[in-house]
Scaffold this motif. Structure first.
Motif, PDB file in Angstrom:
ATOM      1  N   UNK A 115     -13.178   6.385  33.438  1.00  0.00           N
ATOM      2  CA  UNK A 115     -14.146   6.787  32.419  1.00  0.00           C
ATOM      3  C   UNK A 115     -14.031   8.275  32.110  1.00  0.00           C
ATOM      4  N   UNK A 116     -13.993   8.534  30.811  1.00  0.00           N
ATOM      5  CA  UNK A 116     -13.954   9.907  30.306  1.00  0.00           C
ATOM      6  C   UNK A 116     -15.271  10.588  30.659  1.00  0.00           C
ATOM      7  N   UNK A 123      -7.503  -2.023  29.021  1.00  0.00           N
ATOM      8  CA  UNK A 123      -8.604  -2.628  28.263  1.00  0.00           C
ATOM      9  C   UNK A 123      -9.492  -1.475  27.801  1.00  0.00           C
ATOM     10  N   UNK A 124      -9.650  -1.322  26.478  1.00  0.00           N
ATOM     11  CA  UNK A 124     -10.369  -0.143  25.972  1.00  0.00           C
ATOM     12  C   UNK A 124     -11.784  -0.479  25.540  1.00  0.00           C
ATOM     13  N   UNK A 125     -12.714   0.400  25.880  1.00  0.00           N
ATOM     14  CA  UNK A 125     -14.050   0.357  25.293  1.00  0.00           C
ATOM     15  C   UNK A 125     -13.924   0.934  23.886  1.00  0.00           C
ATOM     16  N   UNK A 147     -13.629   6.327  24.902  1.00  0.00           N
ATOM     17  CA  UNK A 147     -12.981   6.723  23.637  1.00  0.00           C
ATOM     18  C   UNK A 147     -11.700   5.925  23.378  1.00  0.00           C
ATOM     19  N   UNK A 148     -11.724   5.087  22.349  1.00  0.00           N
ATOM     20  CA  UNK A 148     -10.544   4.243  22.094  1.00  0.00           C
ATOM     21  C   UNK A 148      -9.349   5.073  21.625  1.00  0.00           C
ATOM     22  N   UNK A 149      -9.597   6.205  20.956  1.00  0.00           N
ATOM     23  CA  UNK A 149      -8.460   7.012  20.485  1.00  0.00           C
ATOM     24  C   UNK A 149      -7.764   7.693  21.659  1.00  0.00           C
ATOM     25  N   UNK A 150      -8.567   8.268  22.552  1.00  0.00           N
ATOM     26  CA  UNK A 150      -7.991   8.866  23.762  1.00  0.00           C
ATOM     27  C   UNK A 150      -7.288   7.771  24.578  1.00  0.00           C
ATOM     28  N   UNK A 170      -8.680  12.562  18.467  1.00  0.00           N
ATOM     29  CA  UNK A 170      -8.366  12.276  17.049  1.00  0.00           C
ATOM     30  C   UNK A 170      -7.707  10.904  16.936  1.00  0.00           C
ATOM     31  N   UNK A 171      -7.781  10.338  15.724  1.00  0.00           N
ATOM     32  CA  UNK A 171      -7.159   9.033  15.489  1.00  0.00           C
ATOM     33  C   UNK A 171      -5.624   9.147  15.507  1.00  0.00           C
TER      34      UNK A 171
END
Ligand code: 13P
Ligand code: SF4
Length: 315
Positions: free
Chosen positions: A119-120, A174-176, A158-161, A209-210
């Motif tokens: 987790x970030x 597996x991304x939140x 963060x899905x981008x990170x 960022x995306x």
């Protein structure tokens, strides 16, 4: 927190009063690079989220005035519970932390047993307590790379990170599905236009960022890493795709170079985090004067949230 000007004596020198109160209370100011330049200039410790967590853990002050957002002040309290931690405005939250509600995240973790939960740091204490290890933008790749290859991973919020880390490490995770409102509004088209107008300029981007922005970046990293790159690299011109507060240190450290904030899809060039910018010099003064708002945390939750933070800090 509502601040009425009449709460402050108009005759006082706010900066001198802050210094006096800091001495009286044995307090230090910790500030993130996304703070207003005036606040960066009065900080005793300035840094990215990792450095501020480390500094909070090692300070011998009695009081921290945290000039950042709520999860940062909360992390300071988790790592150093004996301190009084003040956040000058409790409305300084974080859209990314808000995109991961603890109940829904707890359910998600339960639905995927056997995963290591990374987790970030941009999360609430409750989400941290549901995690195995915390990371920041400066060590996310290192943390994920350190997990055995056959071990499934949940990465939040963060899905981008998360996508960036997957590309860097070749790991599937597996991304939140969370994100930050500030880092999602940079315009790819406008960045390409700026690159055309400024031949030789390098694009520096934060990994929140995306992907369509990151693919044009010459350097991707945490705020500290972006500032270091811009001020020490041989190039002279940089397009900066993160909160524009970082430009203040760049201008101080290497004033002869050119730093261009990346334009946003809204047409405005001002990529300021509305939560970070809730902290003002007036509120810093009031929080030191009145010793509030104080960050409090339940002791059992604090201990649970500390474990995954300590794992990161041990790296
Ligand atoms: P850093 O880890 O670079 O400090 O970033 C924190 C943050 O909130 C980015 O939006
Ligand atoms: Fe949160 Fe985004 Fe602001 Fe960073 S820039 S504190 S992730 S809302």
């Amino acid at each position: 927190m509502h601040i009425a000007r009449q709460d402050i004596d108009p005759g006082i020198d706010l900066f001198a009063e802050i210094e006096r109160l800091k001495r009286e209370r044995n307090a230090v100011i910790l500030a993130h690079y996304y703070q207003d330049p005036d606040i960066q200039d009065i900080a005793d410790h300035l840094g990215d989220s990792l450095k501020l967590a480390q500094d909070a853990g090692s300070t011998d002050a009695d009081v921290i005035v945290f000039c950042g957002v709520h999860f940062m002040a909360e992390t300071a309290k988790i790592v150093n519970p004996g301190l009084t931690v003040l956040l000058p405005d409790l409305e300084a939250v974080c859209s990314l932390a808000d995109s991961c509600p603890p109940d829904a995240f707890g359910k998600f973790v339960k639905e995927h047993p056997g995963h290591t939960v990374i987790t970030y740091i941009n999360t609430t204490a409750t989400v941290k307590a549901l995690s195995d290890i915390i990371c920041t933008s400066s060590n996310a790749v290192q943390v994920v790379a350190g997990i055995p290859e056959d071990q499934p991973i949940i990465f939040s919020p963060d899905r981008h990170l998360g996508n960036y880390v997957m590309r860097q490490t070749g790991r599937d995770m597996l991304l939140w599905d969370g994100s930050c409102i500030v880092h999602e509004i940079f315009s790819e088209q406008e960045i390409l236009r700026l690159k055309d107008e400024n031949p030789g300029a390098l694009v520096l981007a934060h990994p929140e960022c995306e992907a369509n922005i990151l693919r044009h970046a010459d350097h991707i990293g945490s705020t500290t890493s972006i500032i270091k790159f811009a001020t020490t690299d041989d190039h002279e011109k940089f397009i900066i795709a993160t909160e524009e507060g970082v430009l203040h240190q760049m201008q101080k450290l290497a004033p002869h170079k050119t730093y261009i904030p990346a334009p946003t899809t809204t047409g405005c060039a001002c990529s300021q985090c509305p939560y970070m910018r809730k902290i003002t010099v007036e509120k810093v003064y009031l929080s030191l004067r009145d010793m509030q708002p104080v960050i409090e945390i339940d002791e059992q939750l604090r201990k649970q949230a500390l474990k995954p933070i300590e794992k990161m800090l041990a790296l």
